[in-house]
Design an enzyme around this catalytic site. Structure first.
Site, PDB file in Angstrom:
ATOM      1  N   THR A  53       0.924  -1.271   0.135  1.00 26.48           N
ATOM      2  CA  THR A  53       0.130  -0.098   0.096  1.00 26.48           C
ATOM      3  C   THR A  53       1.064   1.226   0.022  1.00 26.48           C
ATOM      4  OG1 THR A  53      -1.574  -1.284   1.135  1.00 26.48           O
ATOM      5  CG2 THR A  53      -2.093   1.071   1.147  1.00 26.48           C
TER       6      THR A  53
ATOM      7  N   ASP B 263      -3.116   1.739  -2.585  1.00 26.60           N
ATOM      8  CA  ASP B 263      -2.659   3.249  -2.687  1.00 26.60           C
ATOM      9  C   ASP B 263      -3.492   3.807  -1.541  1.00 26.60           C
ATOM     10  OD1 ASP B 263      -5.519   3.021  -4.240  1.00 26.60           O
ATOM     11  OD2 ASP B 263      -5.335   5.191  -3.453  1.00 26.60           O
TER      12      ASP B 263
ATOM     13  N   GLY C 208      -9.779   1.762  -2.618  1.00 22.34           N
ATOM     14  CA  GLY C 208      -8.233   1.736  -2.606  1.00 22.34           C
ATOM     15  C   GLY C 208      -7.894   1.101  -1.635  1.00 22.34           C
ATOM     16  N   GLU C 209      -6.304   1.114  -1.307  1.00 23.42           N
ATOM     17  CA  GLU C 209      -5.447   0.720  -0.329  1.00 23.42           C
ATOM     18  C   GLU C 209      -5.099  -0.768  -0.596  1.00 23.42           C
ATOM     19  OE1 GLU C 209      -7.733   0.276   3.429  1.00 23.42           O
ATOM     20  OE2 GLU C 209      -8.014   2.600   3.553  1.00 23.42           O
ATOM     21  N   GLY C 210      -5.492  -1.166  -1.786  1.00 23.69           N
ATOM     22  CA  GLY C 210      -5.418  -2.915  -1.987  1.00 23.69           C
ATOM     23  C   GLY C 210      -6.548  -3.651  -1.556  1.00 23.69           C
TER      24      GLY C 210
END
Lengths: 352, 352
Positions: A64, A176, A318-320
């Protein structure tokens, strides 16, 4: 620049010479031929990527990548900039969406500070600091970063992957964090795919109609002010990109150079995938898109590269998080390939 | 008939009174509101079903119901009938697709002999015998079973669930095995939804064009010969159904009566869902459809009941394989609801 160049040079074009033997093995398993659909396609792709007929899925790692954005001062996000470092701490403390979903699928999370606007002052084995600068500059007024910084962001992503590679990585997921980062992602998508800004710009974390109009104006202005060269991916990244986006580009390149399957998360990761793909089209076959996000620009990216997302869950975190869910599907595919009984071993009569 | 009637009586209509508090909790978590899309919808649904604000997902159970079909003698399948018992043994020995995928998601597999054409002669805690008869009769020549047998097949499914309930069931997945069973499933789908046989009949395990034409003719003939009453789901099950299909009907009813979420697998499970839905429309809200299969009739079922499948992987294996993948997505949703940090606990600033 050397690390980037050497990594690009190491990326091999995938040949499909193992497809036939993999499908033969899949067809010998106790199920009608082809009846596991996309799971069989994924199994073949992972064998092609890894050149391993019994690929391992022991070490699943989600990176991330976090960075701040000067353009946030234009009011393009529903959240204040301070959320970026606070969320990074949340990742490290295990309380975020990505921690829960990575834990669910047995993946470890590596957080990379690519350019958060403040020092994080924490010591954690799950945090890598590859900070290029304290946030990008406001791209509505000039380039988000210099070309040297763009290269450093990509190389930071490569380094993050290489640092971790010795701990074992069988599959990698991108992720991200960065308040404002759908704005550069839409700009990158518009410039590279030549799709109108309106068609690749969404509500990000959840902005109002007025803010969306302002976001579109800001992106158009950023492209006008900077004139990024759509044929020069580094120029696009430098002028309308972000440090975490560059980091994800590096991650995709590094994974491809090591023949590790790389699972692409949502829209921001997709924008990074576009840049990686422009730098080296062979990366396409190393990528598996986890999902199609609620951000409308994501579809445009999939069409441009030619990726078919696995899931359609209307995610936009997001973040993965999407990558984590994708990883467990891919692991399921590999277990099918490697753990099922054959018609012969189970004494099941075959098709007449 | 008493067990069926009592089970139907125990199924409560779901009220959505917990939706608001569940969404409030989801909105307090460190993510933009609504950003986990379908995962949030599922979390709310599971809370509504279980009436538990922190639903458990410890005991995940997939019931794979097996039965043989007299209509197989019409040449409607690519595989010989002997495959049914051999695959049941394969399930018990852990070598089938469902074993691999259930293992991957941490679910246990319970195999139920609802009407396999031979005795299995195995002693295993994962096998339950609720055999109604040694296969159905050939529905192209008369009813597949008597009305009493139809009721017994449903009650066998209810019993299988109730037997296992004391071992703990937090979520249940449906599954099927039975050479020839897409044929009765297409017949059921056509009769209940009134869609033309051609539009709900596919290639099953992988038959040729000629065999498909023969399969369609056989289904039309079965409907003509038996004249099932589309308004009487038991009549439809008896005349053009199957024992494992009845078993899955019972499973859906029993799970709903116990407020346990039931994850519907592919086309055969979908045909059972249609019958359960006709018997008691309230079951709809207890069901989560795992995927949309390669069998074209599956879409017709989803549209008729109003279910939105989670995955689209082009699967056509059955056994509960799609349900297994669905279960891990549902478990992920529940972990999001119950394990993530809140804005307050993580000191993350909220939306401006």
């Amino acid at each position: 620049m050397d690390l980037l160049m050497n990594t690009l040079k190491k990326i091999e074009k995938i040949d499909y010479s193992l497809d036939e033997s993999t499908q033969k093995r899949l067809d010998s398993l106790t199920k009608p031929q082809g009846s596991l659909g996309i799971l069989e396609d994924i199994a073949r792709q992972v064998v092609d990527i890894t050149k391993d007929q019994y690929p391992k899925m022991q070490n699943k790692v989600i990176f991330t990548m976090a960075g701040d954005h000067g353009v946030a001062e234009e009011g393009v996000s529903a959240f204040p900039k301070e959320v970026t470092p606070q969320m990074v701490l949340n990742f490290i403390n295990g309380g975020a969406g990505i921690n829960v979903l990575a834990g669910h699928v047995g993946a470890r999370v590596i957080v990379v500070d690519m350019g958060v606007a403040q020092d994080l002052n924490v010591n954690s084995s799950s945090l890598k600091v590859k900070k290029v600068a304290y946030g990008t500059k406001n791209m509505a007024k000039g380039p988000a970063m210099t070309k040297e910084e763009a290269v450093r962001s990509i190389e930071g992503g490569i380094e993050a992957f290489e640092d971790e590679f010795s701990n074992g990585i069988d599959i990698v997921g991108t992720g991200d964090m960065g308040i404002g980062n759908t704005t550069p992602s839409s700009a990158i998508t518009s410039v590279i795919t030549k799709e109108a800004v309106e068609n690749v710009t969404g509500r990000g974390t959840g902005i109002t109609d007025n803010s969306l109009a302002n976001k579109i104006r800001t992106i158009k202005k950023s492209i006008e002010v900077n004139c990024p060269d759509s044929k020069d991916a580094l120029d696009v990244l430098a002028k309308v990109g972000g440090f975490e986006i560059g980091g994800i580009v590096g991650l995709i390149l590094a994974a491809s150079s090591r023949r590790v399957p790389v699972v692409i998360d949502g829209f921001i990761s997709g924008a990074a995938a576009l840049i990686a793909y422009q730098l080296e089209p062979s990366v396409k076959d190393y990528m598996i898109s986890a999902h199609s996000s609620a951000e409308k620009g994501h579809r445009v990216i999939h069409d441009y590269i030619g990726l078919k997302p696995l899931l359609e869950f209307n995610l936009r975190l997001g973040e993965g998080t999407g990558a984590a869910l994708g990883i467990t599907i891919i692991e399921a595919s590999i277990k099918i390939l490697t753990e099922m009984a054959t018609f012969q071993s189970a004494s099941v009569p075959e098709k007449t």
